[in-house]
Design an enzyme around this catalytic site. Structure first.
Site, mmCIF file in Angstrom:
data_model
loop_
_atom_site.group_PDB
_atom_site.id
_atom_site.type_symbol
_atom_site.label_atom_id
_atom_site.label_comp_id
_atom_site.label_asym_id
_atom_site.label_seq_id
_atom_site.Cartn_x
_atom_site.Cartn_y
_atom_site.Cartn_z
ATOM 1 N N THR A 45 4.455 -7.011 4.575
ATOM 2 C CA THR A 45 5.117 -6.019 3.730
ATOM 3 C C THR A 45 5.158 -4.668 4.431
ATOM 4 O OG1 THR A 45 3.029 -5.437 2.639
ATOM 5 C CG2 THR A 45 4.359 -7.162 1.611
ATOM 6 N N VAL B 139 6.063 -2.335 -1.931
ATOM 7 C CA VAL B 139 5.605 -3.699 -1.631
ATOM 8 C C VAL B 139 4.215 -3.644 -1.003
ATOM 9 C CG1 VAL B 139 7.892 -4.729 -1.455
ATOM 10 C CG2 VAL B 139 6.924 -3.604 0.538
ATOM 11 N N HIS B 140 3.346 -4.517 -1.441
ATOM 12 C CA HIS B 140 1.929 -4.385 -1.097
ATOM 13 C C HIS B 140 1.384 -5.705 -0.551
ATOM 14 C CE1 HIS B 140 -2.337 -3.193 -1.779
ATOM 15 N NE2 HIS B 140 -1.859 -1.981 -1.563
ATOM 16 N N GLY B 141 0.558 -6.415 -1.348
ATOM 17 C CA GLY B 141 -0.006 -7.681 -0.893
ATOM 18 C C GLY B 141 1.037 -8.780 -0.839
#
Length: 425
Positions: free
Chosen positions: A262, A294-296
């Site tokens: 991400t 957007v992260h994990g």
């Protein structure tokens, strides 16, 4: 595996062909604001679980977008962040705020463990280890923690603060040390080695994952690169194809053999990147809402990658082009005890499941074998006892390549594999 408790939301967006690589579908978390989606995990029930740090919840989403609560009774202000499936088939998580490690049983019962965790530890992320235990980072006290399935905790000091941790292909645990610009490795016995050579100064290594190529891959949040480190510690960095300001953050190995990551950088309004084992990068942004954060990211049960949107308060799914594998058994955990390998395998239906242990990396010498008949979709535990002549001596450890073959009734056989390291006697 876990009964559905309390429907939270059901608002799947319209989607096109699941075979279109890069196709994004987003699922809003209706009724929840500032959830703080942190880590994601595909569990044995075929759903994607996700921790919501600020909302103090752990929820899950089905392949069709149904979002439900995994457990309604988390400790108050626990601050759940990291998630992992243990060798005991429970879901384990970190409680950052309360300084504990939590365990969720198949029935949704939550148990928190604090005995043995130093005050101010701030457990961050957690992974299942090759020894059958769970390993986690303690950002606040510069330590790596280990917890057994029964809740016994031991802590190991490291030189700097660690963030993410993953199970490596070499039978060790690997972790990132962002502030020190290092990648760390810890053996199941607790021996720590740290690597900095080849990592550009100020890169801030953040998330880390084991790739399909037998190496570890990590994001460089401030360096704007993807790094690759071999089990021997050799680092290669990749930047071509990553625009300035991308800020690579979460990373995970995909079902297509590539690694996906991400990029929440404000200069890009969010992208998902894909890097091949050879280092070729491709970017995807169509379908991701502006300022999503957007992260994990984690692989899902149907050949897709799932990701959290920290700012957008959504769960997203992106197609990888890899087909679903409904008839393939999945190795959930593989742990060792002297000359025995214990394997937990998720089987999709009736048939015969077998496990074969071979010498690694050559995978040519048979070391053990066992088989079991499955009558339905379930998780089966197989014990693979090594041949007497194959047991490790006091001078060496033994790497074993596990191959699980599943032959469905009236269907085509398929295999999956994983390498584990046998402890010395």
């Amino acid at each position: 595996m876990v009964a559905l408790v309390g429907l939270v939301a059901l608002m799947p967006a319209a989607k096109s062909s699941p075979d279109a690589i890069g196709q994004v579908t987003q699922y809003p978390l209706n009724g929840t604001t500032n959830a703080g989606i942190a880590d994601l995990l595909t569990t044995l029930d075929g759903q994607v679980w996700f921790a919501q740090f600020y909302a103090n919840q752990i929820n899950r989403i089905s392949k069709t977008g149904q979002i439900s609560s995994a457990t309604p009774n988390l400790p108050a202000n626990a601050g759940p962040r990291g998630l992992a499936v243990g060798a005991d088939l429970n879901v384990w998580f970190t409680e950052v705020t309360t300084g504990a490690i939590g365990r969720i049983s198949p029935g949704g019962e939550v148990t928190s463990f604090t005995n043995g965790i130093m005050a101010g530890a701030q457990p961050q992320f957690i992974t299942a280890g090759p020894d059958g235990n769970l390993w986690f980072t303690e950002t606040g006290v510069n330590q790596i923690g280990r917890i057994t399935p029964t809740g016994e905790i031991k802590e190991f000091p490291i030189s700097n603060s660690a963030e993410f941790i993953t199970d490596g292909p070499d039978g060790n645990l690997w972790f990132t040390e962002p502030g020190a610009n290092q990648i760390g490795r810890i053996t199941p016995a607790g021996k720590v080695t740290e690597f900095s050579a080849g990592i550009t100064s100020g890169s801030y290594p953040w998330d880390i994952t084991a790739g399909s190529d037998g190496n570890l891959w990590f994001t460089e949040l401030k360096g704007n690169r993807i790094g690759r480190i071999t089990p021997q510690g050799k680092v290669t960095e990749f930047s071509e194809g990553i625009p300035a300001g991308a800020q690579p953050l979460g990373i995970a190995a995909g079902p297509d053999g590539n690694v996906w990551f991400t990029q929440p950088g404000t200069a890009l309004a969010n992208q998902i990147g894909r890097i091949t084992p050879a280092g070729t990068i491709k970017q995807f942004s169509t379908g991701i809402s502006p300022a999503a954060g957007v992260h994990g990211i984690a692989p899902g049960p149907s050949g897709d990658m799932w990701f959290g949107e920290l700012a957008g308060n959504r769960i997203g799914r992106i197609a990888t082009g890899a087909p679903p594998l409904p008839n393939r058994a999945r190795i959930i955990t593989a742990s060792t005890a002297k000359s025995v390998v214990n394997v937990s395998v998720r089987v999709p239906g009736a048939g015969i499941v077998s496990v074969l242990g071979e010498s690694a990396p050559a995978s040519s010498t048979p070391l053990c074998w066992n088989a079991q008949t499955s009558t339905k979709a379930a998780t089966y535990r197989l014990k693979c006892s090594l041949l007497t002549t194959s047991s490790p001596t006091n001078k060496e450890a033994l790497s074993v390549r596990l191959k699980v073959l599943f032959t469905p009734t009236g269907g085509t056989p398929s295999t999956t594999a994983r390498t584990v390291k046998i402890k010395k006697n």
